[in-house]
Design a protein around this motif. Structure first.
Motif, PDB file in Angstrom:
ATOM      1  N   UNK A 101      11.029  17.272   2.525  1.00  0.00           N
ATOM      2  CA  UNK A 101      10.978  18.593   3.140  1.00  0.00           C
ATOM      3  C   UNK A 101       9.416  18.576   4.215  1.00  0.00           C
ATOM      4  N   UNK A 102       8.653  17.776   3.943  1.00  0.00           N
ATOM      5  CA  UNK A 102       7.499  17.676   4.878  1.00  0.00           C
ATOM      6  C   UNK A 102       7.827  16.761   6.196  1.00  0.00           C
ATOM      7  N   UNK A 103       8.546  15.578   5.871  1.00  0.00           N
ATOM      8  CA  UNK A 103       9.397  14.704   6.976  1.00  0.00           C
ATOM      9  C   UNK A 103      10.174  15.528   7.674  1.00  0.00           C
ATOM     10  N   UNK A 104      11.033  16.205   6.928  1.00  0.00           N
ATOM     11  CA  UNK A 104      12.095  17.084   7.711  1.00  0.00           C
ATOM     12  C   UNK A 104      11.466  18.075   8.826  1.00  0.00           C
ATOM     13  N   UNK A 105      10.205  18.768   8.308  1.00  0.00           N
ATOM     14  CA  UNK A 105       9.518  19.721   9.242  1.00  0.00           C
ATOM     15  C   UNK A 105       8.866  18.855  10.230  1.00  0.00           C
ATOM     16  N   UNK A 106       8.256  17.983  10.018  1.00  0.00           N
ATOM     17  CA  UNK A 106       7.496  17.144  11.125  1.00  0.00           C
ATOM     18  C   UNK A 106       8.635  16.601  12.157  1.00  0.00           C
ATOM     19  N   UNK A 107       9.765  16.388  11.763  1.00  0.00           N
ATOM     20  CA  UNK A 107      10.734  15.803  12.567  1.00  0.00           C
ATOM     21  C   UNK A 107      11.042  16.735  13.433  1.00  0.00           C
ATOM     22  N   UNK A 108      11.450  17.953  12.902  1.00  0.00           N
ATOM     23  CA  UNK A 108      11.896  19.014  13.793  1.00  0.00           C
ATOM     24  C   UNK A 108      10.987  19.694  14.685  1.00  0.00           C
ATOM     25  N   UNK A 109       9.627  19.502  14.377  1.00  0.00           N
ATOM     26  CA  UNK A 109       8.556  19.848  15.106  1.00  0.00           C
ATOM     27  C   UNK A 109       8.372  18.784  16.412  1.00  0.00           C
ATOM     28  N   UNK A 110       8.727  17.794  16.100  1.00  0.00           N
ATOM     29  CA  UNK A 110       8.665  16.837  17.259  1.00  0.00           C
ATOM     30  C   UNK A 110       9.905  16.987  18.259  1.00  0.00           C
ATOM     31  N   UNK A 111      11.113  17.339  17.841  1.00  0.00           N
ATOM     32  CA  UNK A 111      12.174  18.011  18.651  1.00  0.00           C
ATOM     33  C   UNK A 111      11.962  19.088  19.315  1.00  0.00           C
ATOM     34  N   UNK A 154       0.811  -1.238  -0.036  1.00  0.00           N
ATOM     35  CA  UNK A 154       0.006  -0.072  -0.031  1.00  0.00           C
ATOM     36  C   UNK A 154       0.991   1.289  -0.023  1.00  0.00           C
ATOM     37  N   UNK A 155       2.221   1.026   0.275  1.00  0.00           N
ATOM     38  CA  UNK A 155       2.940   2.445   0.311  1.00  0.00           C
ATOM     39  C   UNK A 155       3.560   2.968  -0.837  1.00  0.00           C
ATOM     40  N   UNK A 156       3.182   4.101  -1.398  1.00  0.00           N
ATOM     41  CA  UNK A 156       3.886   4.983  -2.363  1.00  0.00           C
ATOM     42  C   UNK A 156       4.897   5.646  -2.082  1.00  0.00           C
ATOM     43  N   UNK A 157       6.064   5.344  -2.791  1.00  0.00           N
ATOM     44  CA  UNK A 157       7.280   6.195  -2.538  1.00  0.00           C
ATOM     45  C   UNK A 157       7.760   6.701  -4.008  1.00  0.00           C
ATOM     46  N   UNK A 158       8.371   7.767  -3.600  1.00  0.00           N
ATOM     47  CA  UNK A 158       8.979   8.406  -5.000  1.00  0.00           C
ATOM     48  C   UNK A 158      10.477   8.051  -5.436  1.00  0.00           C
ATOM     49  N   UNK A 159      10.678   8.189  -6.614  1.00  0.00           N
ATOM     50  CA  UNK A 159      12.269   7.738  -6.847  1.00  0.00           C
ATOM     51  C   UNK A 159      12.811   8.574  -6.211  1.00  0.00           C
ATOM     52  N   UNK A 160      14.386   8.246  -5.821  1.00  0.00           N
ATOM     53  CA  UNK A 160      15.458   9.084  -5.106  1.00  0.00           C
ATOM     54  C   UNK A 160      15.647  10.418  -5.952  1.00  0.00           C
ATOM     55  N   UNK A 161      15.743  11.556  -5.454  1.00  0.00           N
ATOM     56  CA  UNK A 161      16.039  12.819  -5.997  1.00  0.00           C
ATOM     57  C   UNK A 161      15.183  13.474  -6.642  1.00  0.00           C
ATOM     58  N   UNK A 162      13.897  12.896  -7.172  1.00  0.00           N
ATOM     59  CA  UNK A 162      13.091  13.461  -7.905  1.00  0.00           C
ATOM     60  C   UNK A 162      12.483  14.716  -7.004  1.00  0.00           C
ATOM     61  N   UNK A 163      11.704  15.419  -7.768  1.00  0.00           N
ATOM     62  CA  UNK A 163      11.124  16.697  -7.310  1.00  0.00           C
ATOM     63  C   UNK A 163      10.145  16.254  -6.151  1.00  0.00           C
ATOM     64  N   UNK A 164       9.374  14.836  -6.590  1.00  0.00           N
ATOM     65  CA  UNK A 164       8.502  14.364  -5.447  1.00  0.00           C
ATOM     66  C   UNK A 164       9.111  13.830  -4.238  1.00  0.00           C
ATOM     67  N   UNK A 165      10.236  13.259  -4.434  1.00  0.00           N
ATOM     68  CA  UNK A 165      11.023  12.796  -3.281  1.00  0.00           C
ATOM     69  C   UNK A 165      11.608  13.915  -2.456  1.00  0.00           C
ATOM     70  N   UNK A 166      12.029  15.217  -3.098  1.00  0.00           N
ATOM     71  CA  UNK A 166      12.624  16.208  -2.183  1.00  0.00           C
ATOM     72  C   UNK A 166      10.971  16.802  -1.456  1.00  0.00           C
ATOM     73  N   UNK A 167      10.158  16.899  -2.064  1.00  0.00           N
ATOM     74  CA  UNK A 167       9.111  17.555  -1.261  1.00  0.00           C
ATOM     75  C   UNK A 167       8.540  16.642  -0.346  1.00  0.00           C
ATOM     76  N   UNK A 168       8.611  15.227  -0.609  1.00  0.00           N
ATOM     77  CA  UNK A 168       7.943  14.403   0.699  1.00  0.00           C
ATOM     78  C   UNK A 168       9.216  14.566   1.944  1.00  0.00           C
TER      79      UNK A 168
END
Length: 300
Positions: free
Chosen positions: A203-213, A187-201
């Motif tokens: 970005x969001x994960x990094x933002x959520x991660x820092x929020x948790x910190x 069921x998990x959709x992933x983007x190819x490495x270094x595509x625009x989609x991958x970078x956008x994902x």
């Protein structure tokens, strides 16, 4: 004789721990920046712009003056420790250009996989995704593509699902796919490495991660953090592969349970909606990883 105000011991310790955390994060960010030839002055400019923007717009960082909370350039200069002229220059300049959120294959695969997984006509009697014909009337991949693929032909979507590991071909020989079907795998959709989609994902994960910190250092930060861990430091080394397989299966089951549970919250047709989901991960480290790394940073 005047003395310099001293912070309480508790505040000093908290600040030292925070700086140790920042140093660890900067080491990883530095690797990323240097690998991709990003100039340090440009990164500093982006950090300064972000801090100034927050000081000018986020009410959390307003300064109280005569009973009123203010966020003028002079107050932002006080909050950030930067000069007033630099604050004004940053306030007048446009934000560094963000990555464009291009519509690509990932954004077409997600609604197709979601519909295949949750729409009743695409489920068997046990509520599991059926083996899906590529062509023909609904239920078929072609009908899903007509509804969700925004003009992309069915065959490239089918190939992308197989390549991405979300489905597999079943039926006749590889040479002819006319009568073959797709079987739901993952069921998990992933983007190819270094595509625009991958970078956008990322970005969001990094933002959520820092929020948790931030929430870990200050429980008042809202909403609640998205990252939580559960682990043991004494997993038998001879059983670790078996344990990791267990985690993988549990993560898959967890994803499916959440998908089922979210069905009742779906918007009615025509009503606005948002994308909402959950992620999970597993990791493998030395039992003394955290302690040794903390001591290395703390004593440096």
């Amino acid at each position: 004789m005047t003395t310099t105000p001293q912070l309480p011991d508790e505040e000093l310790e908290r600040r030292e721990r925070l700086l140790a955390l920042v140093e660890t994060l900067y080491a990883q960010l530095g690797k990323l920046f240097l690998r991709h030839n990003l100039p340090v002055p440009e990164l500093e400019r982006m950090l300064r712009w972000s801090c100034i923007h927050l000081a000018l717009t986020d009410s959390e960082f307003a300064i109280e003056v005569a009973g009123k909370r203010k966020q003028k350039p002079s107050h932002a200069a006080v909050r950030t420790g930067l000069s007033l002229s630099e604050v004004k220059r940053a306030a007048d300049n446009r934000k560094p250009r963000p990555v464009a959120a291009e519509i690509d294959s990932l954004h077409r695969l997600i609604p197709i996989m979601t519909a295949w997984r949750i729409e009743p006509r695409y489920q068997d009697d046990d509520g599991k995704p059926i083996d899906l014909p590529v062509r023909g009337p609904a239920p078929s991949l072609h009908q899903l593509c007509r509804k969700y693929a925004h003009g992309v032909p069915t065959r490239p979507i089918a190939d992308a699902l197989v390549k991405n590991g979300n489905a597999e071909w079943i039926g006749e020989s590889e040479g002819s796919r006319r009568n073959k079907k797709l079987r739901f795998l993952h069921p998990v959709i992933t983007a190819a490495f270094n595509t625009v989609e991958d970078i956008i994902i990322m970005m969001q994960i990094g933002s959520d991660f820092m929020h948790s910190y931030q929430q870990a250092f200050d429980p008042r930060v809202q909403p609640q953090p998205r990252f939580r861990e559960g682990y043991f430091n004494d997993i038998d080394i001879n059983k670790v592969d078996e344990a990791q397989q267990y985690l993988y299966e549990e993560i898959q089951a967890f994803s499916l349970r959440c998908t089922e549970g979210l069905k009742k919250y779906r918007a009615a047709p025509g009503n606005p909606g948002v994308r909402l989901g959950v992620g999970a991960y597993s990791y493998r480290e030395s039992p003394f990883f955290l302690e040794s790394k903390f001591e290395r940073v703390w004593n440096s």
